[in-house]
Design an enzyme around this catalytic site. Structure first.
Site, mmCIF file in Angstrom:
data_model
loop_
_atom_site.group_PDB
_atom_site.id
_atom_site.type_symbol
_atom_site.label_atom_id
_atom_site.label_comp_id
_atom_site.label_asym_id
_atom_site.label_seq_id
_atom_site.Cartn_x
_atom_site.Cartn_y
_atom_site.Cartn_z
ATOM 1 N N ALA A 88 89.245 51.214 37.980
ATOM 2 C CA ALA A 88 88.569 51.341 39.458
ATOM 3 C C ALA A 88 89.649 50.206 40.303
ATOM 4 O O ALA A 88 90.061 49.182 39.912
ATOM 5 C CB ALA A 88 87.245 50.122 39.234
ATOM 6 N N TYR A 214 78.359 49.806 42.598
ATOM 7 C CA TYR A 214 79.292 49.695 43.601
ATOM 8 C C TYR A 214 79.099 50.294 44.726
ATOM 9 O O TYR A 214 77.934 50.772 44.935
ATOM 10 C CB TYR A 214 80.807 49.923 42.802
ATOM 11 C CG TYR A 214 81.085 48.939 41.828
ATOM 12 C CD1 TYR A 214 81.094 47.507 41.940
ATOM 13 C CD2 TYR A 214 81.047 49.611 40.720
ATOM 14 C CE1 TYR A 214 81.262 46.772 40.829
ATOM 15 C CE2 TYR A 214 81.339 48.707 39.306
ATOM 16 C CZ TYR A 214 81.529 47.340 39.652
ATOM 17 O OH TYR A 214 81.541 46.508 38.691
HETATM 18 C C1 LIG Z 1 86.905 46.798 29.524
HETATM 19 C C2 LIG Z 1 86.186 47.755 30.308
HETATM 20 C C3 LIG Z 1 86.207 47.902 31.736
HETATM 21 C C4 LIG Z 1 85.465 48.980 32.476
HETATM 22 N N1 LIG Z 1 86.095 49.247 33.760
HETATM 23 C C5 LIG Z 1 85.463 50.479 34.408
HETATM 24 C C6 LIG Z 1 86.034 50.748 35.742
HETATM 25 O O1 LIG Z 1 86.795 50.365 36.106
HETATM 26 N N2 LIG Z 1 85.188 51.995 36.264
HETATM 27 C C7 LIG Z 1 84.125 52.363 35.711
HETATM 28 O O2 LIG Z 1 83.710 53.516 36.094
HETATM 29 N N3 LIG Z 1 83.689 51.900 34.630
HETATM 30 C C8 LIG Z 1 84.330 50.957 33.822
HETATM 31 N N4 LIG Z 1 83.740 50.574 32.521
HETATM 32 C C9 LIG Z 1 82.839 51.256 31.886
HETATM 33 C C10 LIG Z 1 83.307 52.526 31.077
HETATM 34 O O3 LIG Z 1 84.109 53.326 31.594
HETATM 35 C C11 LIG Z 1 82.262 53.275 30.135
HETATM 36 O O4 LIG Z 1 81.430 53.871 31.087
HETATM 37 C C12 LIG Z 1 81.457 52.269 29.462
HETATM 38 O O5 LIG Z 1 82.271 51.303 28.577
HETATM 39 C C13 LIG Z 1 80.816 53.125 28.459
HETATM 40 O O6 LIG Z 1 81.496 53.814 27.515
HETATM 41 P P1 LIG Z 1 81.930 53.350 26.065
HETATM 42 O O7 LIG Z 1 80.599 53.055 25.344
HETATM 43 O O8 LIG Z 1 82.667 54.566 25.533
HETATM 44 O O9 LIG Z 1 82.616 51.927 26.074
HETATM 45 C C14 LIG Z 1 84.381 49.729 31.780
HETATM 46 C C15 LIG Z 1 84.262 49.571 30.299
HETATM 47 C C16 LIG Z 1 84.944 48.424 29.848
HETATM 48 C C17 LIG Z 1 84.643 48.350 28.423
#
Ligand SMILES: Cc1cc2nc3c(=O)[nH]c(=O)nc-3n(C[C@H](O)[C@H](O)[C@H](O)COP(=O)(O)O)c2cc1C
Length: 398
Positions: A88, A214
């Site tokens: 983001a 957001y």
């Molecule tokens: C460390 C971290 C930072 C994240 N930052 C963002 C972000 O910048 N923008 C966003 O849309 N989602 C963000 N997310 C959410 C992830 O993109 C993702 O949707 C969420 O972790 C679920 O996927 P996963 O189960 O593979 O982790 C973040 C998640 C993590 C773990």
């Protein structure tokens, strides 16, 4: 055996051992790993269906990427996924979740991101998308590993937040200022300016952050949007500002550059944003040329109740996919190769995105390719690491 029969048998044999994404199913039929088939998203050809989801690193200084981003993005750019989404990226300083978020609002932030991308690109051909964001009422917080609480406007590292309505994310927080017409125009123009900077940096795609509570999501949800002008009340009005931002960004970029939207498929709370409204939003976006819809969920309110488990958001992606033609990306606790294959193979979504999974195992796409007999790109420096049993794993075509 007649020569002709022998020829046929040999060609079947070569089919089994050919270095392509083929395997035999239980019934003996030849199958393809859909996860490793290419897909065109807008003007961009992706070699497989694995996307790295955006992940905030809270490691920037005044919006500028640091060495950490080169380490973080650099190692993920060697993972074999098809698209790396930059975290983001705030379009305005007050749109940052924390004081340590990456931004793209001036020449300094652009130059810092440019340095990182130039280095990453020198060593990786992976496509790179940038997620443009404004945190709205969820801005001005401490970094997560220091508790993530709101930082009051008059503290160092804090500022006054903005939102559709003056309703704080959590009780007891400093309420945001409701954006007026001038403020809305400023935010919209900031998205456009950041998208132009992203294009100058050679971004292969731009994603707009319409999820996780957001600013754009705050306009969509009736729980955070209590406006009584043309941006509030009805679904059509609540979608107006996010769609205006989409249109303005789309118009600012060349047609070949895909603009995608990340959405929350539901607020997980009665009376909030839900899957039917998400589908209406996705259809409106598709009609405006949105190249893909990335379906996540939640984040709008601390009262949300989510039953988290493997693939827990996939039903939301499937619902959107059933009602739109734009490619759909599923995300959320996708950890296993066969799980990912099933999601794209059965048509729940066109692509899968990984966040925590790929942090934990940054070569997940390599291992998935090995599992399915498919191929991935690997850097020349690592070609010698190919395991003996996967002789054709690395695609060495340059
Ligand atoms: C460390 C971290 C930072 C994240 N930052 C963002 C972000 O910048 N923008 C966003 O849309 N989602 C963000 N997310 C959410 C992830 O993109 C993702 O949707 C969420 O972790 C679920 O996927 P996963 O189960 O593979 O982790 C973040 C998640 C993590 C773990």
């Amino acid at each position: 055996m007649a020569l002709e029969q022998l020829g046929k048998a040999c060609s079947r044999l070569s089919l089994v051992t050919r270095p392509v994404a083929r395997f035999y199913g239980e019934q003996g039929e030849v199958g393809m790993s859909v996860l490793f088939t290419p897909l065109r998203v807008g003007g961009v050809e992706l070699p497989n269906r694995i996307v790295i989801a955006p992940m905030c690193q809270y490691s920037a200084v005044d919006g500028c990427m640091t060495d950490w981003h080169l380490i973080h993005l650099g190692h993920l750019a060697l993972s074999g996924a098809s698209l790396l989404t930059i975290e983001a990226t705030a379009v305005l300083p007050e749109g940052r979740i924390t004081y340590a978020d990456v931004g793209l609002w001036d020449d300094a932030t652009e130059a810092a991101m440019g340095r990182t991308l130039e280095s990453v690109r020198r060593w990786s051909g992976m496509r790179i998308a940038i997620q443009l964001a404004h945190a709205g009422r969820k801005a001005s917080t401490e970094v997560p590993w220091k508790g993530g609480r709101q930082i009051p406007p008059n503290d160092a590292n804090g500022w006054r937040t903005v939102a559709p309505s003056a309703i704080p994310y959590e009780g007891g927080e400093h309420p945001p200022v409701a954006l007026d017409r001038h403020g809305l125009a400023q935010v919209r123009e900031a998205f456009v300016a950041a998208a132009r900077r992203a294009a100058r940096l050679g971004a292969d795609a731009v994603q707009l952050h319409g999820a996780h509570g957001y600013l754009l999501h705050q306009f969509l949800s009736p729980l955070s949007n209590r406006r009584d002008d043309e941006y509030g009340r009805s679904l059509e009005n609540r979608m107006r500002f996010p769609l205006e931002v989409f249109d303005a960004v789309r118009a600012a970029l060349i047609p070949e550059c895909p603009v995608t939207m990340r959405v929350s498929g539901t607020d997980w709370l009665d009376g909030g944003w839900d899957i039917d409204q998400t589908i209406a939003f996705a259809q409106a976006l598709e009609a405006r040329g949105c190249a893909a819809i990335h379906v996540s969920s939640g984040g709008l309110t601390p009262s949300q109740r989510i039953l988290v488990g493997p693939s827990y958001q996939v039903p939301l992606a499937r619902a959107v996919k059933g009602k739109t033609r734009a490619p759909v990306i599923a995300v959320g606790l996708i950890t296993e190769f066969e799980q990912a294959e099933a999601i794209v193979g059965t048509g729940d979504a066109d692509l899968i995105a990984l966040a925590r999974t790929v942090l934990y195992n940054p070569r997940w796409p390599w291992h998935a390719a090995a599992h399915f007999g498919a191929q991935v790109k690997a850097p020349d420096q690592y070609l010698m690491s190919q395991p003996r049993q996967y002789r054709d794993l690395f695609d060495i075509g340059h």
